[in-house]
Design a protein around this motif. Structure first.
Motif, PDB file in Angstrom:
ATOM      1  N   SER A  70      35.467  11.459   2.232  1.00 48.16           N
ATOM      2  CA  SER A  70      35.704  10.841   3.687  1.00 48.16           C
ATOM      3  C   SER A  70      36.261  11.691   4.487  1.00 48.16           C
ATOM      4  N   MET A  73      33.304  14.315   5.319  1.00 52.50           N
ATOM      5  CA  MET A  73      32.150  14.000   6.261  1.00 52.50           C
ATOM      6  C   MET A  73      33.080  13.943   7.796  1.00 52.50           C
ATOM      7  N   TYR A  77      31.617  16.053  10.592  1.00 54.44           N
ATOM      8  CA  TYR A  77      31.002  15.159  11.958  1.00 54.44           C
ATOM      9  C   TYR A  77      31.612  16.050  13.265  1.00 54.44           C
ATOM     10  N   VAL A  82      27.020  16.852  10.604  1.00 54.03           N
ATOM     11  CA  VAL A  82      26.705  15.210  10.621  1.00 54.03           C
ATOM     12  C   VAL A  82      26.374  14.718  11.859  1.00 54.03           C
ATOM     13  N   ASP A  84      25.325  11.380  11.986  1.00 52.35           N
ATOM     14  CA  ASP A  84      25.104  10.017  11.804  1.00 52.35           C
ATOM     15  C   ASP A  84      26.551   9.387  11.751  1.00 52.35           C
ATOM     16  N   GLN A  87      27.487   6.869   8.898  1.00 55.87           N
ATOM     17  CA  GLN A  87      27.788   7.207   7.553  1.00 55.87           C
ATOM     18  C   GLN A  87      29.238   7.739   7.457  1.00 55.87           C
ATOM     19  N   VAL A  88      29.670   8.508   8.524  1.00 53.59           N
ATOM     20  CA  VAL A  88      31.146   8.788   8.590  1.00 53.59           C
ATOM     21  C   VAL A  88      31.996   7.573   8.719  1.00 53.59           C
ATOM     22  N   LEU A  90      31.269   4.641   7.279  1.00 56.92           N
ATOM     23  CA  LEU A  90      31.146   4.016   6.253  1.00 56.92           C
ATOM     24  C   LEU A  90      31.970   4.552   5.135  1.00 56.92           C
ATOM     25  N   ALA A  91      31.980   5.712   5.066  1.00 53.24           N
ATOM     26  CA  ALA A  91      32.983   6.593   4.134  1.00 53.24           C
ATOM     27  C   ALA A  91      34.311   6.504   4.431  1.00 53.24           C
ATOM     28  N   GLU A  94      34.998   3.069   3.184  1.00 53.84           N
ATOM     29  CA  GLU A  94      35.168   2.784   1.702  1.00 53.84           C
ATOM     30  C   GLU A  94      36.392   3.375   1.184  1.00 53.84           C
TER      31      GLU A  94
END
Length: 121
Positions: A70, A73, A77, A82, A84, A87-88, A90-91, A94
């Motif tokens: 995470s 990412m 970003y 990155v 998206d 995705q960042v 979401l990581a 999570e």
């Protein structure tokens, strides 16, 4: 005259079946990640592959890896590597859930330890 829709009950049953299958798969994934072999119906159950400390250490390493991913990412970003944001996010989510679950396990273990220590007195 009202019409009876038998498909609504069928849809509920199919949704319930899907939920049971998803939970079964999640439990299988956890068992596979822990390296525990399922007990067979014939004969005595096999001893666990790893002791509690090893299993807990492995779980903490996995949480650490999720948090590191995470963080990586997020840094990517910020550098523009990155694009998206989903995705960042979401990581990050999570990693937050993994940490919260770890914290809850720690609290339960601490509570159980305190209960055991109170039994002696």
């Amino acid at each position: 005259m009202t019409t009876i829709r038998p498909t609504s009950g069928l849809q509920d049953i199919l949704a319930l079946r899907q939920e049971v299958l998803a939970r079964s798969q999640a439990l299988k994934d956890v068992r596979d990640a822990a390296g525990v072999q399922p007990a067979s119906g014939s004969g005595p159950s096999a001893p666990p592959v790893a002791d509690f400390g090893d299993t807990l250490g492995h779980a903490l390493q996995q949480v650490s890896a999720v948090q590191q991913r995470s963080s990586d990412m997020q840094a990517a970003y910020e550098r523009g590597e990155v694009t998206d944001i989903a995705q960042v996010m979401l990581a990050r989510q999570e990693a937050g859930v993994a940490f919260e679950a770890t914290l809850q396990v720690r609290n339960k273990l601490l509570s159980a330890y305190q209960d055991i220590m109170r039994m002696g007195s």
